[in-house]
Design a protein around this motif. Structure first.
Motif, PDB file in Angstrom:
ATOM      1  N   MET A 127       0.847  -1.196   0.000  1.00  0.00           N
ATOM      2  CA  MET A 127       0.000   0.000   0.000  1.00  0.00           C
ATOM      3  C   MET A 127       0.883   1.246   0.000  1.00  0.00           C
ATOM      4  O   MET A 127       1.817   1.356   0.790  1.00  0.00           O
ATOM      5  CB  MET A 127      -0.908   0.008   1.241  1.00  0.00           C
ATOM      6  N   SER A 128       0.597   2.175  -0.898  1.00  0.00           N
ATOM      7  CA  SER A 128       1.386   3.398  -0.993  1.00  0.00           C
ATOM      8  C   SER A 128       1.095   4.330   0.180  1.00  0.00           C
ATOM      9  O   SER A 128       0.079   4.186   0.866  1.00  0.00           O
ATOM     10  CB  SER A 128       1.073   4.130  -2.294  1.00  0.00           C
ATOM     11  N   ASN A 129       2.004   5.279   0.416  1.00  0.00           N
ATOM     12  CA  ASN A 129       1.785   6.263   1.483  1.00  0.00           C
ATOM     13  C   ASN A 129       0.514   7.071   1.248  1.00  0.00           C
ATOM     14  O   ASN A 129      -0.179   7.439   2.200  1.00  0.00           O
ATOM     15  CB  ASN A 129       2.985   7.201   1.586  1.00  0.00           C
ATOM     16  N   GLN A 130       0.209   7.345  -0.023  1.00  0.00           N
ATOM     17  CA  GLN A 130      -1.004   8.096  -0.351  1.00  0.00           C
ATOM     18  C   GLN A 130      -2.251   7.334   0.094  1.00  0.00           C
ATOM     19  O   GLN A 130      -3.176   7.908   0.679  1.00  0.00           O
ATOM     20  CB  GLN A 130      -1.047   8.359  -1.858  1.00  0.00           C
ATOM     21  N   GLN A 131      -2.271   6.036  -0.163  1.00  0.00           N
ATOM     22  CA  GLN A 131      -3.401   5.196   0.245  1.00  0.00           C
ATOM     23  C   GLN A 131      -3.438   5.038   1.765  1.00  0.00           C
ATOM     24  O   GLN A 131      -4.513   5.079   2.381  1.00  0.00           O
ATOM     25  CB  GLN A 131      -3.306   3.829  -0.427  1.00  0.00           C
ATOM     26  N   ARG A 132      -2.267   4.850   2.356  1.00  0.00           N
ATOM     27  CA  ARG A 132      -2.195   4.662   3.805  1.00  0.00           C
ATOM     28  C   ARG A 132      -2.704   5.881   4.573  1.00  0.00           C
ATOM     29  O   ARG A 132      -3.447   5.756   5.537  1.00  0.00           O
ATOM     30  CB  ARG A 132      -0.747   4.379   4.237  1.00  0.00           C
ATOM     31  N   LYS A 133      -2.333   7.077   4.107  1.00  0.00           N
ATOM     32  CA  LYS A 133      -2.721   8.257   4.870  1.00  0.00           C
ATOM     33  C   LYS A 133      -4.226   8.483   4.824  1.00  0.00           C
ATOM     34  O   LYS A 133      -4.816   8.924   5.821  1.00  0.00           O
ATOM     35  CB  LYS A 133      -1.945   9.491   4.408  1.00  0.00           C
ATOM     36  N   TRP A 134      -4.858   8.141   3.688  1.00  0.00           N
ATOM     37  CA  TRP A 134      -6.316   8.267   3.637  1.00  0.00           C
ATOM     38  C   TRP A 134      -6.989   7.195   4.480  1.00  0.00           C
ATOM     39  O   TRP A 134      -8.012   7.456   5.138  1.00  0.00           O
ATOM     40  CB  TRP A 134      -6.798   8.207   2.190  1.00  0.00           C
ATOM     41  N   LEU A 135      -6.428   5.991   4.482  1.00  0.00           N
ATOM     42  CA  LEU A 135      -6.958   4.922   5.324  1.00  0.00           C
ATOM     43  C   LEU A 135      -6.844   5.319   6.793  1.00  0.00           C
ATOM     44  O   LEU A 135      -7.798   5.171   7.571  1.00  0.00           O
ATOM     45  CB  LEU A 135      -6.199   3.618   5.071  1.00  0.00           C
ATOM     46  N   TYR A 136      -5.669   5.819   7.186  1.00  0.00           N
ATOM     47  CA  TYR A 136      -5.456   6.260   8.563  1.00  0.00           C
ATOM     48  C   TYR A 136      -6.429   7.370   8.936  1.00  0.00           C
ATOM     49  O   TYR A 136      -6.988   7.390  10.050  1.00  0.00           O
ATOM     50  CB  TYR A 136      -4.024   6.774   8.742  1.00  0.00           C
ATOM     51  N   LEU A 137      -6.649   8.300   8.015  1.00  0.00           N
ATOM     52  CA  LEU A 137      -7.547   9.425   8.284  1.00  0.00           C
ATOM     53  C   LEU A 137      -8.968   8.935   8.556  1.00  0.00           C
ATOM     54  O   LEU A 137      -9.628   9.390   9.498  1.00  0.00           O
ATOM     55  CB  LEU A 137      -7.539  10.390   7.105  1.00  0.00           C
ATOM     56  N   ILE A 138      -9.425   7.988   7.756  1.00  0.00           N
ATOM     57  CA  ILE A 138     -10.781   7.450   7.923  1.00  0.00           C
ATOM     58  C   ILE A 138     -10.901   6.670   9.227  1.00  0.00           C
ATOM     59  O   ILE A 138     -11.861   6.841   9.988  1.00  0.00           O
ATOM     60  CB  ILE A 138     -11.150   6.549   6.727  1.00  0.00           C
ATOM     61  N   VAL A 139      -9.901   5.813   9.494  1.00  0.00           N
ATOM     62  CA  VAL A 139      -9.930   5.003  10.727  1.00  0.00           C
ATOM     63  C   VAL A 139      -9.925   5.906  11.961  1.00  0.00           C
ATOM     64  O   VAL A 139     -10.714   5.711  12.901  1.00  0.00           O
ATOM     65  CB  VAL A 139      -8.736   4.030  10.767  1.00  0.00           C
ATOM     66  N   LEU A 140      -9.059   6.914  11.963  1.00  0.00           N
ATOM     67  CA  LEU A 140      -8.963   7.820  13.111  1.00  0.00           C
ATOM     68  C   LEU A 140     -10.241   8.624  13.299  1.00  0.00           C
ATOM     69  O   LEU A 140     -10.677   8.859  14.438  1.00  0.00           O
ATOM     70  CB  LEU A 140      -7.776   8.768  12.942  1.00  0.00           C
ATOM     71  N   SER A 141     -10.858   9.044  12.203  1.00  0.00           N
ATOM     72  CA  SER A 141     -12.100   9.818  12.333  1.00  0.00           C
ATOM     73  C   SER A 141     -13.199   8.959  12.948  1.00  0.00           C
ATOM     74  O   SER A 141     -13.991   9.442  13.765  1.00  0.00           O
ATOM     75  CB  SER A 141     -12.535  10.359  10.970  1.00  0.00           C
ATOM     76  N   LEU A 142     -13.243   7.681  12.577  1.00  0.00           N
ATOM     77  CA  LEU A 142     -14.245   6.770  13.145  1.00  0.00           C
ATOM     78  C   LEU A 142     -13.976   6.493  14.628  1.00  0.00           C
ATOM     79  O   LEU A 142     -14.887   6.526  15.460  1.00  0.00           O
ATOM     80  CB  LEU A 142     -14.268   5.458  12.358  1.00  0.00           C
ATOM     81  N   VAL A 143     -12.710   6.215  14.936  1.00  0.00           N
ATOM     82  CA  VAL A 143     -12.341   5.869  16.314  1.00  0.00           C
ATOM     83  C   VAL A 143     -12.473   7.073  17.236  1.00  0.00           C
ATOM     84  O   VAL A 143     -13.129   7.004  18.290  1.00  0.00           O
ATOM     85  CB  VAL A 143     -10.904   5.308  16.365  1.00  0.00           C
ATOM     86  N   TRP A 144     -11.854   8.197  16.869  1.00  0.00           N
ATOM     87  CA  TRP A 144     -11.904   9.377  17.730  1.00  0.00           C
ATOM     88  C   TRP A 144     -13.277  10.031  17.725  1.00  0.00           C
ATOM     89  O   TRP A 144     -13.681  10.641  18.708  1.00  0.00           O
ATOM     90  CB  TRP A 144     -10.818  10.368  17.330  1.00  0.00           C
ATOM     91  N   GLY A 145     -14.011   9.898  16.620  1.00  0.00           N
ATOM     92  CA  GLY A 145     -15.373  10.411  16.595  1.00  0.00           C
ATOM     93  C   GLY A 145     -16.280   9.667  17.556  1.00  0.00           C
ATOM     94  O   GLY A 145     -17.247  10.224  18.086  1.00  0.00           O
ATOM     95  N   SER A 146     -15.949   8.401  17.798  1.00  0.00           N
ATOM     96  CA  SER A 146     -16.728   7.584  18.743  1.00  0.00           C
ATOM     97  C   SER A 146     -16.277   7.776  20.190  1.00  0.00           C
ATOM     98  O   SER A 146     -16.994   7.400  21.118  1.00  0.00           O
ATOM     99  CB  SER A 146     -16.593   6.095  18.375  1.00  0.00           C
ATOM    100  N   SER A 147     -15.086   8.344  20.386  1.00  0.00           N
ATOM    101  CA  SER A 147     -14.543   8.454  21.742  1.00  0.00           C
ATOM    102  C   SER A 147     -15.341   9.422  22.611  1.00  0.00           C
ATOM    103  O   SER A 147     -15.415   9.250  23.828  1.00  0.00           O
ATOM    104  CB  SER A 147     -13.073   8.893  21.688  1.00  0.00           C
ATOM    105  N   PHE A 148     -15.976  10.412  21.990  1.00  0.00           N
ATOM    106  CA  PHE A 148     -16.704  11.406  22.773  1.00  0.00           C
ATOM    107  C   PHE A 148     -17.953  10.811  23.423  1.00  0.00           C
ATOM    108  O   PHE A 148     -18.281  11.130  24.557  1.00  0.00           O
ATOM    109  CB  PHE A 148     -17.068  12.603  21.893  1.00  0.00           C
ATOM    110  N   ILE A 149     -18.647   9.950  22.691  1.00  0.00           N
ATOM    111  CA  ILE A 149     -19.834   9.321  23.262  1.00  0.00           C
ATOM    112  C   ILE A 149     -19.427   8.323  24.355  1.00  0.00           C
ATOM    113  O   ILE A 149     -20.129   8.155  25.360  1.00  0.00           O
ATOM    114  CB  ILE A 149     -20.682   8.623  22.177  1.00  0.00           C
ATOM    115  N   LEU A 150     -18.270   7.683  24.189  1.00  0.00           N
ATOM    116  CA  LEU A 150     -17.785   6.765  25.221  1.00  0.00           C
ATOM    117  C   LEU A 150     -17.464   7.520  26.512  1.00  0.00           C
ATOM    118  O   LEU A 150     -17.784   7.057  27.610  1.00  0.00           O
ATOM    119  CB  LEU A 150     -16.542   6.017  24.723  1.00  0.00           C
ATOM    120  N   MET A 151     -16.820   8.692  26.376  1.00  0.00           N
ATOM    121  CA  MET A 151     -16.551   9.516  27.547  1.00  0.00           C
ATOM    122  C   MET A 151     -17.843   9.953  28.222  1.00  0.00           C
ATOM    123  O   MET A 151     -17.978   9.940  29.446  1.00  0.00           O
ATOM    124  CB  MET A 151     -15.712  10.735  27.167  1.00  0.00           C
ATOM    125  N   LYS A 152     -18.804  10.360  27.406  1.00  0.00           N
ATOM    126  CA  LYS A 152     -20.089  10.817  27.930  1.00  0.00           C
ATOM    127  C   LYS A 152     -20.765   9.724  28.759  1.00  0.00           C
ATOM    128  O   LYS A 152     -21.295   9.984  29.847  1.00  0.00           O
ATOM    129  CB  LYS A 152     -20.989  11.233  26.766  1.00  0.00           C
TER     130      LYS A 152
END
Length: 290
Positions: free
Chosen positions: A1-26
């Motif tokens: 996987m190229s760095n270009q593909q990896r960075k978009w994959l990482y961006l999507i994964v992080l948005s899902l994980v960190w986007g869910s972290s706020f409701i978990l804290m709540k």
């Protein structure tokens, strides 16, 4: 996987994980105090990451440690407590939206303090994303007026810390991989959080019951996925992209957080959906600059 593909994959994964972290804290804050939620989140994450990656510590040289320490404080330790207290006073979705100031702060701090140069189209992308974020803030305030907006200062302070963190990693820790930086972070903060847990009476007064059991489960999920693993991914993302692109994940986080808010009974308007589209366009512009 190229760095270009990896960075978009990482961006999507992080948005899902960190986007869910706020409701978990709540959910965790229903039965556990903010200071203990933050300390437990950091402690569990530290245990997990030190078990998995302790061998990486040998890669950290003497010249790295001062930068690892500052990065740990502004990017891991203090934000955990600031967000835990913030979500006590404002909606979790609002807190996630305010965190979207991170790319703007990253741009300003990177240029003024660290001497990084950025392209005009990156600045345009930041402003577009910021406009979308401001629309979400204003509309969210209209739909949920009964909040203490003094607490809104806490995510803003965190966003400044995150901005310093991403620039420090890019400039001073570029020769360390994401796992090594994360292990270094949690090695330095595990003792302070244990002291905090002891000071707040967690080890002597905490009771495991029907209310605290699910709260602990939420914190463990938040610790392992939303803190330990996500930090490794994010630190790698900084290496293979730019500070601006990496911090643009905070423009996507509110979209996920708002969806969780709907599931949890919060309201969503058409204007907020349009704002989400504006944010996505801003992220595209930031990446287009590369």
């Amino acid at each position: 996987m190229s760095n270009q593909q990896r960075k978009w994959l990482y961006l999507i994964v992080l948005s899902l994980v960190w986007g869910s972290s706020f409701i978990l804290m709540k959910k965790a804050l229903i039965s556990i105090s903010p200071i203990q939620v933050a300390a437990l989140r950091t402690f569990f994450a530290a245990i997990f990451i030190l078990i998995v990656g302790y061998k990486s510590l040998q890669k950290i040289k003497k010249r790295h440690w001062k930068h690892v320490l500052v990065s740990a404080l502004v990017g891991t330790f203090f934000p955990a407590f600031l967000f835990a207290y913030a979500i006590k006073g404002i909606d979790s979705s609002i807190a996630s939206i305010l965190n979207s100031l991170t790319p703007f702060n990253t741009f300003i701090i990177g240029a003024l303090v660290f001497g990084f140069t950025f392209k005009k189209s990156q600045f345009t992308g930041i402003l577009v994303g910021l406009i979308g974020t401001l629309v979400l803030i204003v509309k969210g305030a209209d739909l949920n007026p009964d909040q203490n907006y003094w607490y809104a200062l806490l995510p803003i302070i965190s966003s400044v810390g995150y901005a310093f963190n991403v620039n420090i990693i890019k400039k001073h820790l570029h020769d360390l991989d994401g796992l090594t930086i994360t292990v270094g972070h949690f090695l330095l903060v595990i003792i302070p959080v244990l002291i905090i847990l002891g000071y707040t009476g967690f080890f002597t007064e905490f009771e495991l019951n029907s209310e605290t059991k699910p709260a602990l489960l939420y914190i463990i999920i938040l610790s392992v996925l939303g803190t330990a693993i996500a930090k490794v991914i994010f630190n790698d993302l900084v290496h293979i992209s730019s500070p601006i692109f990496a911090s643009s994940v905070t423009y996507l986080i509110p979209i996920v957080a708002v969806i969780w808010g709907i599931i949890d009974g919060e309201k969503l308007s058409i204007i907020q959906l349009l704002a989400g589209g504006i944010i996505l366009f801003g992220v595209w512009l930031v990446n287009k600059a590369k």
